[in-house]
Write a protein that holds these residues in place. Structure first.
Motif, mmCIF file in Angstrom:
data_model
loop_
_atom_site.group_PDB
_atom_site.id
_atom_site.type_symbol
_atom_site.label_atom_id
_atom_site.label_comp_id
_atom_site.label_asym_id
_atom_site.label_seq_id
_atom_site.Cartn_x
_atom_site.Cartn_y
_atom_site.Cartn_z
ATOM 1 N N LEU A 9 0.815 -1.210 0.000
ATOM 2 C CA LEU A 9 0.000 0.000 0.000
ATOM 3 C C LEU A 9 0.854 1.268 0.000
ATOM 4 O O LEU A 9 0.539 2.242 -0.686
ATOM 5 N N HIS A 10 1.950 1.264 0.750
ATOM 6 C CA HIS A 10 2.818 2.443 0.797
ATOM 7 C C HIS A 10 3.546 2.666 -0.525
ATOM 8 O O HIS A 10 3.911 3.801 -0.837
ATOM 9 N N ALA A 11 3.764 1.626 -1.288
ATOM 10 C CA ALA A 11 4.492 1.751 -2.561
ATOM 11 C C ALA A 11 3.604 2.252 -3.695
ATOM 12 O O ALA A 11 4.108 2.670 -4.732
ATOM 13 N N VAL A 12 2.276 2.234 -3.510
ATOM 14 C CA VAL A 12 1.359 2.647 -4.579
ATOM 15 C C VAL A 12 1.540 4.121 -4.917
ATOM 16 O O VAL A 12 1.614 4.500 -6.088
ATOM 17 N N GLY A 13 1.630 4.991 -3.917
ATOM 18 C CA GLY A 13 1.749 6.430 -4.144
ATOM 19 C C GLY A 13 2.949 6.788 -5.009
ATOM 20 O O GLY A 13 2.800 7.445 -6.049
ATOM 21 N N ARG A 17 2.947 8.422 -8.824
ATOM 22 C CA ARG A 17 3.652 9.667 -9.160
ATOM 23 C C ARG A 17 4.651 9.415 -10.303
ATOM 24 O O ARG A 17 4.717 10.188 -11.266
ATOM 25 N N ALA A 18 5.423 8.346 -10.209
ATOM 26 C CA ALA A 18 6.420 8.036 -11.244
ATOM 27 C C ALA A 18 5.745 7.787 -12.591
ATOM 28 O O ALA A 18 6.227 8.255 -13.631
ATOM 29 N N LEU A 19 4.621 7.095 -12.573
ATOM 30 C CA LEU A 19 3.905 6.803 -13.817
ATOM 31 C C LEU A 19 3.362 8.089 -14.441
ATOM 32 O O LEU A 19 3.483 8.309 -15.648
ATOM 33 N N ARG A 20 2.785 8.957 -13.617
ATOM 34 C CA ARG A 20 2.255 10.229 -14.132
ATOM 35 C C ARG A 20 3.377 11.084 -14.720
ATOM 36 O O ARG A 20 3.248 11.617 -15.824
ATOM 37 N N ARG A 21 4.466 11.179 -14.015
ATOM 38 C CA ARG A 21 5.588 11.993 -14.497
ATOM 39 C C ARG A 21 6.202 11.396 -15.760
ATOM 40 O O ARG A 21 6.582 12.135 -16.669
ATOM 41 N N HIS A 22 6.313 10.089 -15.788
ATOM 42 C CA HIS A 22 6.855 9.415 -16.974
ATOM 43 C C HIS A 22 5.993 9.703 -18.206
ATOM 44 O O HIS A 22 6.509 9.845 -19.311
ATOM 45 N N GLU A 45 -0.560 10.172 -4.205
ATOM 46 C CA GLU A 45 0.850 10.107 -4.590
ATOM 47 C C GLU A 45 1.795 10.331 -3.418
ATOM 48 O O GLU A 45 2.887 9.774 -3.371
ATOM 49 N N SER A 46 1.381 11.150 -2.460
ATOM 50 C CA SER A 46 2.238 11.436 -1.301
ATOM 51 C C SER A 46 2.088 10.403 -0.193
ATOM 52 O O SER A 46 2.814 10.454 0.798
ATOM 53 N N GLY A 47 1.118 9.490 -0.348
ATOM 54 C CA GLY A 47 0.909 8.460 0.661
ATOM 55 C C GLY A 47 0.013 8.900 1.793
ATOM 56 O O GLY A 47 -0.153 8.182 2.776
#
Length: 194
Positions: A9-13, A17-22, A45-47
């Motif tokens: 769950l903590h890794a989802v944010g 964010r990485a996917l959106r920026r990519h 994205e910030s968790g």
């Protein structure tokens, strides 16, 4: 909840964010596509907000990725079949079935040759059905010397002396169904009674 679940769950944010920026998208662009507010996206994205299906499904659609990619689910395995060829008597046999005993299926490849070998008759227990996919197969079966072009099939008891090879020196590909216990490769359907 287990530590593994919390870690996922903590890794989802950060993954979101990485996917959106990519993809070169702003929070406003993603919000416009998904209907999820910018503030909710920012908190995801910030968790600061836990991701649920009601949020992840529209994001997966917007980013055109499987839901598993958003949550970092482990791969379920490679669905491709990895076949290990067997090389015998200058030919290649690719097993297409893995069931021990019973009927076995193979793709057989006879390579091209400038000097085709002379027939070397073999016998063994079983029953064989073959179908020529490509080329011209020479089938020597007992006293018979036959040429089968692509699209033809043959069926025989392998206790009869037999040999398979190229009829013209060119490569041949065929499918083989082999029953070690003498099983026949096909059954004839009977008409249903009224």
């Amino acid at each position: 909840m287990s530590d593994d679940f919390e870690d996922v769950l903590h890794a989802v944010g950060p993954r979101l964010r990485a996917l959106r920026r990519h993809r070169g998208l702003t929070l406003a662009e993603v919000a416009g596509t998904t209907g999820v507010s910018e503030s909710t996206l920012s908190r995801l994205e910030s968790g600061q907000r836990r991701a649920g299906l009601e949020l992840l499904l529209p994001l997966a659609r917007a980013y055109r990725v499987p839901l598993d990619d958003l949550v970092g689910a482990p791969r379920s395995g490679d669905p491709r079949v990895h076949l290990t060829p067997i090389h015998r008597h200058g030919m290649t046999f690719v097993p297409l079935s893995r069931r021990p005993g019973g009927m076995q299926a193979y793709k057989m490849i006879i390579p091209s040759s400038d000097h085709p070998p002379e027939p070397d008759h073999q016998t063994h227990d079983g029953h064989e059905w073959l179908y020529v996919l490509h080329g011209h197969l020479r089938l020597v079966l007992g006293e018979h010397d036959l040429v089968l072009p692509a699209g033809e099939a043959a069926e025989f008891d392998t206790s009869l002396p037999h040999w398979l090879g190229s009829a013209d020196g060119k490569a041949v590909e065929l499918l083989i169904l082999f029953g070690q216990q003498g099983e026949r490769a096909h059954l004839r359907a009977r008409a249903a009674r009224d």
